[in-house]
Design a protein around this motif. Sequence first.
Motif, PDB file in Angstrom:
ATOM      1  N   ASN A 170       0.807  -1.222   0.000  1.00  0.00           N
ATOM      2  CA  ASN A 170       0.000   0.000   0.000  1.00  0.00           C
ATOM      3  C   ASN A 170       0.842   1.275   0.000  1.00  0.00           C
ATOM      4  O   ASN A 170       0.623   2.172   0.796  1.00  0.00           O
ATOM      5  N   ALA A 171       1.786   1.348  -0.921  1.00  0.00           N
ATOM      6  CA  ALA A 171       2.640   2.527  -1.043  1.00  0.00           C
ATOM      7  C   ALA A 171       2.093   3.421  -2.154  1.00  0.00           C
ATOM      8  O   ALA A 171       1.425   2.956  -3.078  1.00  0.00           O
ATOM      9  N   ASP A 172       2.393   4.698  -2.044  1.00  0.00           N
ATOM     10  CA  ASP A 172       1.955   5.673  -3.040  1.00  0.00           C
ATOM     11  C   ASP A 172       2.511   5.292  -4.413  1.00  0.00           C
ATOM     12  O   ASP A 172       3.721   5.028  -4.555  1.00  0.00           O
ATOM     13  N   ILE A 173       1.641   5.241  -5.419  1.00  0.00           N
ATOM     14  CA  ILE A 173       2.047   4.817  -6.766  1.00  0.00           C
ATOM     15  C   ILE A 173       3.201   5.659  -7.287  1.00  0.00           C
ATOM     16  O   ILE A 173       4.205   5.127  -7.773  1.00  0.00           O
ATOM     17  N   GLU A 174       3.097   6.963  -7.191  1.00  0.00           N
ATOM     18  CA  GLU A 174       4.146   7.821  -7.732  1.00  0.00           C
ATOM     19  C   GLU A 174       5.479   7.572  -7.041  1.00  0.00           C
ATOM     20  O   GLU A 174       6.530   7.511  -7.693  1.00  0.00           O
ATOM     21  N   ALA A 175       5.472   7.386  -5.713  1.00  0.00           N
ATOM     22  CA  ALA A 175       6.718   7.141  -4.983  1.00  0.00           C
ATOM     23  C   ALA A 175       7.363   5.824  -5.401  1.00  0.00           C
ATOM     24  O   ALA A 175       8.584   5.747  -5.591  1.00  0.00           O
ATOM     25  N   VAL A 176       6.551   4.781  -5.599  1.00  0.00           N
ATOM     26  CA  VAL A 176       7.085   3.487  -6.006  1.00  0.00           C
ATOM     27  C   VAL A 176       7.663   3.577  -7.420  1.00  0.00           C
ATOM     28  O   VAL A 176       8.771   3.084  -7.683  1.00  0.00           O
ATOM     29  N   VAL A 177       6.937   4.222  -8.322  1.00  0.00           N
ATOM     30  CA  VAL A 177       7.431   4.367  -9.696  1.00  0.00           C
ATOM     31  C   VAL A 177       8.720   5.175  -9.707  1.00  0.00           C
ATOM     32  O   VAL A 177       9.690   4.814 -10.384  1.00  0.00           O
ATOM     33  N   ARG A 178       8.766   6.253  -8.941  1.00  0.00           N
ATOM     34  CA  ARG A 178       9.962   7.093  -8.880  1.00  0.00           C
ATOM     35  C   ARG A 178      11.168   6.284  -8.385  1.00  0.00           C
ATOM     36  O   ARG A 178      12.254   6.333  -8.963  1.00  0.00           O
ATOM     37  N   THR A 179      10.965   5.504  -7.338  1.00  0.00           N
ATOM     38  CA  THR A 179      12.056   4.710  -6.756  1.00  0.00           C
ATOM     39  C   THR A 179      12.537   3.639  -7.725  1.00  0.00           C
ATOM     40  O   THR A 179      13.738   3.522  -7.992  1.00  0.00           O
ATOM     41  N   LEU A 180      11.605   2.846  -8.265  1.00  0.00           N
ATOM     42  CA  LEU A 180      12.013   1.770  -9.170  1.00  0.00           C
ATOM     43  C   LEU A 180      12.552   2.311 -10.491  1.00  0.00           C
ATOM     44  O   LEU A 180      13.466   1.719 -11.075  1.00  0.00           O
ATOM     45  N   ALA A 181      12.026   3.429 -10.967  1.00  0.00           N
ATOM     46  CA  ALA A 181      12.548   4.024 -12.199  1.00  0.00           C
ATOM     47  C   ALA A 181      13.987   4.489 -11.985  1.00  0.00           C
ATOM     48  O   ALA A 181      14.838   4.314 -12.863  1.00  0.00           O
ATOM     49  N   SER A 182      14.280   5.054 -10.815  1.00  0.00           N
ATOM     50  CA  SER A 182      15.644   5.523 -10.557  1.00  0.00           C
ATOM     51  C   SER A 182      16.627   4.353 -10.478  1.00  0.00           C
ATOM     52  O   SER A 182      17.805   4.511 -10.787  1.00  0.00           O
ATOM     53  N   LEU A 183      16.146   3.163 -10.100  1.00  0.00           N
ATOM     54  CA  LEU A 183      17.011   1.986 -10.028  1.00  0.00           C
ATOM     55  C   LEU A 183      17.114   1.253 -11.363  1.00  0.00           C
ATOM     56  O   LEU A 183      18.200   0.849 -11.777  1.00  0.00           O
ATOM     57  N   ALA A 184      15.971   1.051 -12.036  1.00  0.00           N
ATOM     58  CA  ALA A 184      15.945   0.265 -13.271  1.00  0.00           C
ATOM     59  C   ALA A 184      16.173   1.113 -14.519  1.00  0.00           C
ATOM     60  O   ALA A 184      16.642   0.608 -15.529  1.00  0.00           O
ATOM     61  N   ARG A 185      15.820   2.380 -14.468  1.00  0.00           N
ATOM     62  CA  ARG A 185      15.933   3.266 -15.633  1.00  0.00           C
ATOM     63  C   ARG A 185      16.536   4.611 -15.215  1.00  0.00           C
ATOM     64  O   ARG A 185      15.915   5.658 -15.377  1.00  0.00           O
ATOM     65  N   PRO A 186      17.757   4.607 -14.657  1.00  0.00           N
ATOM     66  CA  PRO A 186      18.319   5.856 -14.110  1.00  0.00           C
ATOM     67  C   PRO A 186      18.557   6.948 -15.146  1.00  0.00           C
ATOM     68  O   PRO A 186      18.623   8.121 -14.797  1.00  0.00           O
ATOM     69  N   GLN A 187      18.656   6.577 -16.425  1.00  0.00           N
ATOM     70  CA  GLN A 187      18.935   7.571 -17.460  1.00  0.00           C
ATOM     71  C   GLN A 187      17.690   8.369 -17.861  1.00  0.00           C
ATOM     72  O   GLN A 187      17.784   9.301 -18.640  1.00  0.00           O
ATOM     73  N   TYR A 188      16.521   8.010 -17.330  1.00  0.00           N
ATOM     74  CA  TYR A 188      15.278   8.664 -17.724  1.00  0.00           C
ATOM     75  C   TYR A 188      14.737   9.569 -16.624  1.00  0.00           C
ATOM     76  O   TYR A 188      14.850   9.264 -15.433  1.00  0.00           O
ATOM     77  N   ALA A 189      14.111  10.656 -17.050  1.00  0.00           N
ATOM     78  CA  ALA A 189      13.368  11.518 -16.128  1.00  0.00           C
ATOM     79  C   ALA A 189      11.945  10.967 -16.038  1.00  0.00           C
ATOM     80  O   ALA A 189      11.454  10.359 -16.983  1.00  0.00           O
ATOM     81  N   LEU A 190      11.282  11.172 -14.930  1.00  0.00           N
ATOM     82  CA  LEU A 190       9.916  10.679 -14.741  1.00  0.00           C
ATOM     83  C   LEU A 190       8.934  11.838 -14.794  1.00  0.00           C
ATOM     84  O   LEU A 190       9.120  12.853 -14.128  1.00  0.00           O
ATOM     85  N   VAL A 191       7.888  11.669 -15.604  1.00  0.00           N
ATOM     86  CA  VAL A 191       6.809  12.648 -15.703  1.00  0.00           C
ATOM     87  C   VAL A 191       5.523  11.926 -15.314  1.00  0.00           C
ATOM     88  O   VAL A 191       5.184  10.902 -15.910  1.00  0.00           O
ATOM     89  N   VAL A 192       4.825  12.447 -14.309  1.00  0.00           N
ATOM     90  CA  VAL A 192       3.625  11.791 -13.806  1.00  0.00           C
ATOM     91  C   VAL A 192       2.409  12.662 -14.082  1.00  0.00           C
ATOM     92  O   VAL A 192       2.376  13.841 -13.718  1.00  0.00           O
ATOM     93  N   ASP A 193       1.413  12.073 -14.733  1.00  0.00           N
ATOM     94  CA  ASP A 193       0.160  12.764 -14.994  1.00  0.00           C
ATOM     95  C   ASP A 193      -0.531  13.031 -13.657  1.00  0.00           C
ATOM     96  O   ASP A 193      -0.563  12.155 -12.786  1.00  0.00           O
ATOM     97  N   PRO A 194      -1.102  14.231 -13.459  1.00  0.00           N
ATOM     98  CA  PRO A 194      -1.774  14.533 -12.188  1.00  0.00           C
ATOM     99  C   PRO A 194      -2.969  13.627 -11.888  1.00  0.00           C
ATOM    100  O   PRO A 194      -3.396  13.517 -10.738  1.00  0.00           O
ATOM    101  N   LYS A 195      -3.486  12.937 -12.903  1.00  0.00           N
ATOM    102  CA  LYS A 195      -4.629  12.041 -12.681  1.00  0.00           C
ATOM    103  C   LYS A 195      -4.216  10.710 -12.053  1.00  0.00           C
ATOM    104  O   LYS A 195      -5.071   9.927 -11.654  1.00  0.00           O
ATOM    105  N   VAL A 196      -2.915  10.459 -11.966  1.00  0.00           N
ATOM    106  CA  VAL A 196      -2.440   9.205 -11.368  1.00  0.00           C
ATOM    107  C   VAL A 196      -2.482   9.355  -9.856  1.00  0.00           C
ATOM    108  O   VAL A 196      -1.779  10.173  -9.279  1.00  0.00           O
ATOM    109  N   LYS A 197      -3.328   8.556  -9.244  1.00  0.00           N
ATOM    110  CA  LYS A 197      -3.512   8.604  -7.781  1.00  0.00           C
ATOM    111  C   LYS A 197      -3.633   7.185  -7.251  1.00  0.00           C
ATOM    112  O   LYS A 197      -3.980   6.262  -7.981  1.00  0.00           O
ATOM    113  N   GLY A 198      -3.394   7.021  -5.979  1.00  0.00           N
ATOM    114  CA  GLY A 198      -3.647   5.734  -5.345  1.00  0.00           C
ATOM    115  C   GLY A 198      -2.401   5.059  -4.818  1.00  0.00           C
ATOM    116  O   GLY A 198      -1.319   5.645  -4.757  1.00  0.00           O
TER     117      GLY A 198
END
Length: 178
Positions: free
Chosen positions: A4-32
């Motif tokens: 039950n972790a915040d979706i954006e926080a989990v994506v940010r963390t895993l993206a920084s580990l698995a895809r460090p060369q990419y910046a993350l852009v999150v649509d404001p409609k993504v919640k939960g």
Amino acid sequence: HIANADIEAVVRTLASLARPQYALVVDPKVKGQVSLQTDRAVTHEEAWGLLLSALRLRGYAVLTVGQAIQLLPEVDAKLHGGANTVFNGTGAPRDGQVGTRIFHLTHESASNLVPVLRPLISANHTINLNPGTNTLVITDYSSNLDRLARIIESLDVPRAVEPAVVPLKHAVATEIGR
């Protein structure tokens, strides 16, 4: 294990580990919130794949556009630049991304395949046909596009032709057969 972790926080963390060369852009409609659990230790790549599956179940898509990863609602994914368009399966999108493929049919009518394929397309994605060029345009996740490509390939085959009986009036069949 992520519970039950915040979706954006989990994506940010895993993206920084698995895809460090990419910046993350999150649509404001993504919640939960999202939960991930495995019975064994996984690599960053495996964790990223699990996350993509979990997001897909929640109705979200992840697109790679240039040097950015976009996290957005699945219904909006086909309208963004990350939805790659490919022809007859070459250069297909990977990594659970949304893409569009154009299939040119040579033997079967595109209009005949639409009712067969439509139930196999993900709910928020599309199949369209262009009868003038006998093509199908399908937008869906890359894994489903791969499956649909195999199905289309197996259906777009020459039809067996029934043998024709031709009665002869003024010749002998064995002479004409030679």
